[in-house]
Write a protein that holds these residues in place. Structure first.
Motif, PDB file in Angstrom:
ATOM      1  N   LEU A  43      39.949  57.665 -10.433  1.00  0.00           N
ATOM      2  CA  LEU A  43      38.761  57.681 -11.286  1.00  0.00           C
ATOM      3  C   LEU A  43      37.915  56.425 -11.038  1.00  0.00           C
ATOM      4  O   LEU A  43      38.362  55.477 -10.411  1.00  0.00           O
ATOM      5  N   GLY A  44      36.711  56.419 -11.558  1.00  0.00           N
ATOM      6  CA  GLY A  44      35.875  55.209 -11.480  1.00  0.00           C
ATOM      7  C   GLY A  44      34.496  55.469 -10.904  1.00  0.00           C
ATOM      8  O   GLY A  44      33.570  54.687 -11.112  1.00  0.00           O
ATOM      9  N   GLY A  45      34.364  56.538 -10.116  1.00  0.00           N
ATOM     10  CA  GLY A  45      33.038  56.928  -9.632  1.00  0.00           C
ATOM     11  C   GLY A  45      32.456  55.973  -8.603  1.00  0.00           C
ATOM     12  O   GLY A  45      33.163  55.173  -7.971  1.00  0.00           O
ATOM     13  N   THR A  46      31.137  56.054  -8.445  1.00  0.00           N
ATOM     14  CA  THR A  46      30.448  55.297  -7.395  1.00  0.00           C
ATOM     15  C   THR A  46      30.683  53.786  -7.504  1.00  0.00           C
ATOM     16  O   THR A  46      30.868  53.128  -6.483  1.00  0.00           O
ATOM     17  N   PRO A  47      30.692  53.171  -8.713  1.00  0.00           N
ATOM     18  CA  PRO A  47      30.925  51.719  -8.754  1.00  0.00           C
ATOM     19  C   PRO A  47      32.244  51.326  -8.080  1.00  0.00           C
ATOM     20  O   PRO A  47      32.358  50.229  -7.528  1.00  0.00           O
ATOM     21  N   ILE A  48      33.234  52.221  -8.102  1.00  0.00           N
ATOM     22  CA  ILE A  48      34.517  51.895  -7.476  1.00  0.00           C
ATOM     23  C   ILE A  48      34.512  52.227  -5.992  1.00  0.00           C
ATOM     24  O   ILE A  48      34.826  51.387  -5.156  1.00  0.00           O
ATOM     25  N   PHE A  49      34.109  53.457  -5.614  1.00  0.00           N
ATOM     26  CA  PHE A  49      34.275  53.781  -4.190  1.00  0.00           C
ATOM     27  C   PHE A  49      33.186  53.192  -3.309  1.00  0.00           C
ATOM     28  O   PHE A  49      33.338  53.151  -2.092  1.00  0.00           O
ATOM     29  N   GLU A  50      32.116  52.659  -3.895  1.00  0.00           N
ATOM     30  CA  GLU A  50      31.142  51.905  -3.098  1.00  0.00           C
ATOM     31  C   GLU A  50      31.347  50.389  -3.253  1.00  0.00           C
ATOM     32  O   GLU A  50      30.537  49.602  -2.793  1.00  0.00           O
ATOM     33  N   HIS A  51      32.422  49.991  -3.942  1.00  0.00           N
ATOM     34  CA  HIS A  51      32.802  48.568  -4.054  1.00  0.00           C
ATOM     35  C   HIS A  51      31.710  47.695  -4.667  1.00  0.00           C
ATOM     36  O   HIS A  51      31.376  46.627  -4.138  1.00  0.00           O
ATOM     37  N   TYR A  52      31.131  48.142  -5.784  1.00  0.00           N
ATOM     38  CA  TYR A  52      30.147  47.295  -6.461  1.00  0.00           C
ATOM     39  C   TYR A  52      30.830  46.005  -6.922  1.00  0.00           C
ATOM     40  O   TYR A  52      32.005  45.999  -7.289  1.00  0.00           O
ATOM     41  N   ALA A  53      30.047  44.933  -6.931  1.00  0.00           N
ATOM     42  CA  ALA A  53      30.596  43.616  -7.277  1.00  0.00           C
ATOM     43  C   ALA A  53      30.441  43.366  -8.773  1.00  0.00           C
ATOM     44  O   ALA A  53      31.262  43.813  -9.569  1.00  0.00           O
ATOM     45  N   ASP A  97      32.642  41.929 -13.699  1.00  0.00           N
ATOM     46  CA  ASP A  97      33.250  42.495 -12.498  1.00  0.00           C
ATOM     47  C   ASP A  97      33.357  44.031 -12.638  1.00  0.00           C
ATOM     48  O   ASP A  97      33.941  44.535 -13.605  1.00  0.00           O
ATOM     49  N   ALA A  98      32.786  44.746 -11.656  1.00  0.00           N
ATOM     50  CA  ALA A  98      32.693  46.208 -11.777  1.00  0.00           C
ATOM     51  C   ALA A  98      34.070  46.862 -11.832  1.00  0.00           C
ATOM     52  O   ALA A  98      34.313  47.775 -12.627  1.00  0.00           O
ATOM     53  N   GLU A  99      34.975  46.377 -10.980  1.00  0.00           N
ATOM     54  CA  GLU A  99      36.297  47.002 -10.931  1.00  0.00           C
ATOM     55  C   GLU A  99      37.053  46.784 -12.249  1.00  0.00           C
ATOM     56  O   GLU A  99      37.671  47.701 -12.791  1.00  0.00           O
ATOM     57  N   ALA A 100      36.954  45.557 -12.780  1.00  0.00           N
ATOM     58  CA  ALA A 100      37.631  45.268 -14.052  1.00  0.00           C
ATOM     59  C   ALA A 100      37.033  46.123 -15.168  1.00  0.00           C
ATOM     60  O   ALA A 100      37.768  46.662 -16.020  1.00  0.00           O
ATOM     61  N   ALA A 101      35.711  46.279 -15.148  1.00  0.00           N
ATOM     62  CA  ALA A 101      35.056  47.080 -16.201  1.00  0.00           C
ATOM     63  C   ALA A 101      35.520  48.533 -16.127  1.00  0.00           C
ATOM     64  O   ALA A 101      35.860  49.149 -17.148  1.00  0.00           O
ATOM     65  N   MET A 102      35.549  49.086 -14.912  1.00  0.00           N
ATOM     66  CA  MET A 102      35.954  50.484 -14.776  1.00  0.00           C
ATOM     67  C   MET A 102      37.450  50.646 -15.089  1.00  0.00           C
ATOM     68  O   MET A 102      37.853  51.608 -15.723  1.00  0.00           O
ATOM     69  N   ASP A 103      38.264  49.687 -14.651  1.00  0.00           N
ATOM     70  CA  ASP A 103      39.708  49.759 -14.960  1.00  0.00           C
ATOM     71  C   ASP A 103      39.934  49.767 -16.468  1.00  0.00           C
ATOM     72  O   ASP A 103      40.831  50.447 -16.971  1.00  0.00           O
ATOM     73  N   GLY A 104      39.110  49.001 -17.189  1.00  0.00           N
ATOM     74  CA  GLY A 104      39.222  48.977 -18.654  1.00  0.00           C
ATOM     75  C   GLY A 104      38.945  50.353 -19.245  1.00  0.00           C
ATOM     76  O   GLY A 104      39.677  50.824 -20.126  1.00  0.00           O
TER      77      GLY A 104
END
Ligand SMILES: Cc1cc2nc3c(=O)[nH]c(=O)nc-3n(C[C@H](O)[C@H](O)[C@H](O)COP(=O)(O)OP(=O)(O)OC[C@H]3O[C@@H](n4cnc5c(N)ncnc54)[C@H](O)[C@@H]3O)c2cc1C
Ligand code: SF4
Length: 357
Positions: free
Chosen positions: A39-49, A57-64
């Motif tokens: 899960l996580g969508g474009t912010p995760i698979f396009e590696h947004y910072a 941090d995009a990854e931390a936000a989506m992980d939350g």
């Protein structure tokens, strides 16, 4: 017949996660189908910072968000899965879902399409920026990868850039290619990236070439003015017509166009050029809208039935949409529309239950 007590959510980006969470919190089962492995969508698979406007941090936000969804037993998440058919009507849809465990059928009262967007391909239609020819011409998402690694370098030399610029409205507000709409987020994202580059490499000069800056709501004072006043990013109102290699390669880039404030031609040397690409509907949005018989606008985004006061109901009863499947949007509006879609989908179940009773 009593309606199904399930809502099917297609797409596990920010919109889909928020919709599934909302449905589960309202006491209804949500089946969330995501075609990718996580899960996580474009912010995760396009590696947004870092995310606008707070540089989280995009990854931390989506992980939350994903962790919160995981705490809801009513949310049934199916990754690496696709919806291949949909039969029935509002209150009693049957979806065929193909996943790693084989094919299954999901009975659902309502469906929410959260299949998102893709970045405009800057090599499509016209090649004036030479995205695929010159290694030092990048798109927003390419720079996000470097920013995530806290390491911004000119690809052809491996050196930190001394001069970097953004070209706005690439693939948006362009009648020639048929994308007349504004993609809403790219002025803010470019400003955010310029701030990040200036923080990482204070000796690097940063320029933004724009037609007119369109900052979104509070982003004006959160990003645009700080970029200029605290980080000395220079905004130049101008139209870029060409990006060339200086001296036929090896000597950096040359940005050619017109400075429209000064009313004169400009030629500016740059080490790196970032194309502020716009948002287009994802292949999944186009395909799912077609499979579910939902109307799309001329750009391929999902059309809602009664704008502006109902922003999530499609013309097919029982099918809703949220997030970037509906058009260019930032995260705040993505999760807002997801919440609205969740409420309407659950309301459909509750109203039908009352009618049956
Ligand atoms: C370069 C760039 C940077 C950005 N940075 C920011 C920012 O800093 N702050 C901000 O507020 N906004 C930002 N945005 C906007 C933000 O990315 C979007 O608002 C948000 O990702 C939209 O979420 P979504 O869930 O609607 O779509 P997406 O994030 O695109 O997620 C869609 C999901 O659906 C899945 N899917 C697609 N088709 C199917 C299918 N057929 N079956 C199953 N699953 C499917 C996809 O795999 C994906 O997981 C940025 C946009 C760009 C272009
Ligand atoms: S947000 Fe800015 S860069 Fe993006 S399309 Fe609109 S005006 Fe152009």
């Amino acid at each position: 017949m009593a309606p199904s007590e399930t809502v099917l959510v297609v797409g596990g980006g920010p919109a889909g996660i928020e919709a599934a969470r909302g449905i589960a919190d309202l006491g209804v089962r949500a089946v969330l189908v995501e075609e990718r492995e996580r899960l996580g969508g474009t912010p995760i698979f396009e590696h947004y910072a870092a995310l606008t406007p707070y540089f989280e941090d995009a990854e931390a936000a989506m992980d939350g968000m994903i962790a919160e969804l995981g705490e809801r037993p009513l949310a049934d998440v199916r990754v690496s899965s696709r919806v291949t058919a949909l039969a029935g009507e509002a209150g009693a849809f049957t979806a065929t879902v193909e996943g790693p465990g084989g094919t299954s059928e999901v009975e659902a009262a309502a469906v929410i399409l959260c299949t998102g967007f893709t970045h405009f391909d800057p090599g499509r239609e016209r090649q004036i920026y030479n995205y695929y020819q010159y290694p030092d011409v990048l798109a927003l998402q390419d720079l996000e990868v470097m920013l995530k690694a806290h390491d911004v370098r000119v690809p052809s030399t491996g050196e930190p850039p001394r001069r970097i610029c953004w070209i706005q409205c690439v693939g948006s507000r362009d009648r020639n290619i048929g994308n007349e709409y504004c993609s809403k987020v790219c002025c803010g994202i470019a400003s955010k990236q310029a701030i990040e580059v200036r923080k990482l490499a204070p000796d690097c000069r940063a320029y933004v070439f724009y037609i007119d800056m369109r900052m979104y709501g509070y982003w004006e004072q959160q990003l645009y003015w700080p970029a200029q006043e605290q980080h000395h990013v220079q905004y130049i109102k101008g139209i870029v017509t060409e990006v060339l290699e200086r001296g036929g390669g090896g000597g950096g880039l040359l940005v050619r166009g017109e400075d429209t404030t000064m009313g004169r031609p400009m030629e500016v040397p740059m080490d790196m050029v970032i194309l502020s690409v716009g948002m287009e509907p994802s292949d999944g949005t186009r395909a799912m809208a077609q499979l579910m018989g939902v109307e799309q606008n001329k750009y391929g985004f999902v059309e809602v039935a009664h704008p502006p006061l109902d922003t999530v109901s499609t013309k097919r009863p029982g099918i809703f949409a949220a997030g970037a499947a509906l058009g260019p949007v930032d995260l705040e509006d993505t999760v807002s529309s997801a919440g609205a879609a969740a409420t309407k989908a659950v309301a459909l179940i509750r109203r039908s239950s009352l009618a049956v009773a």
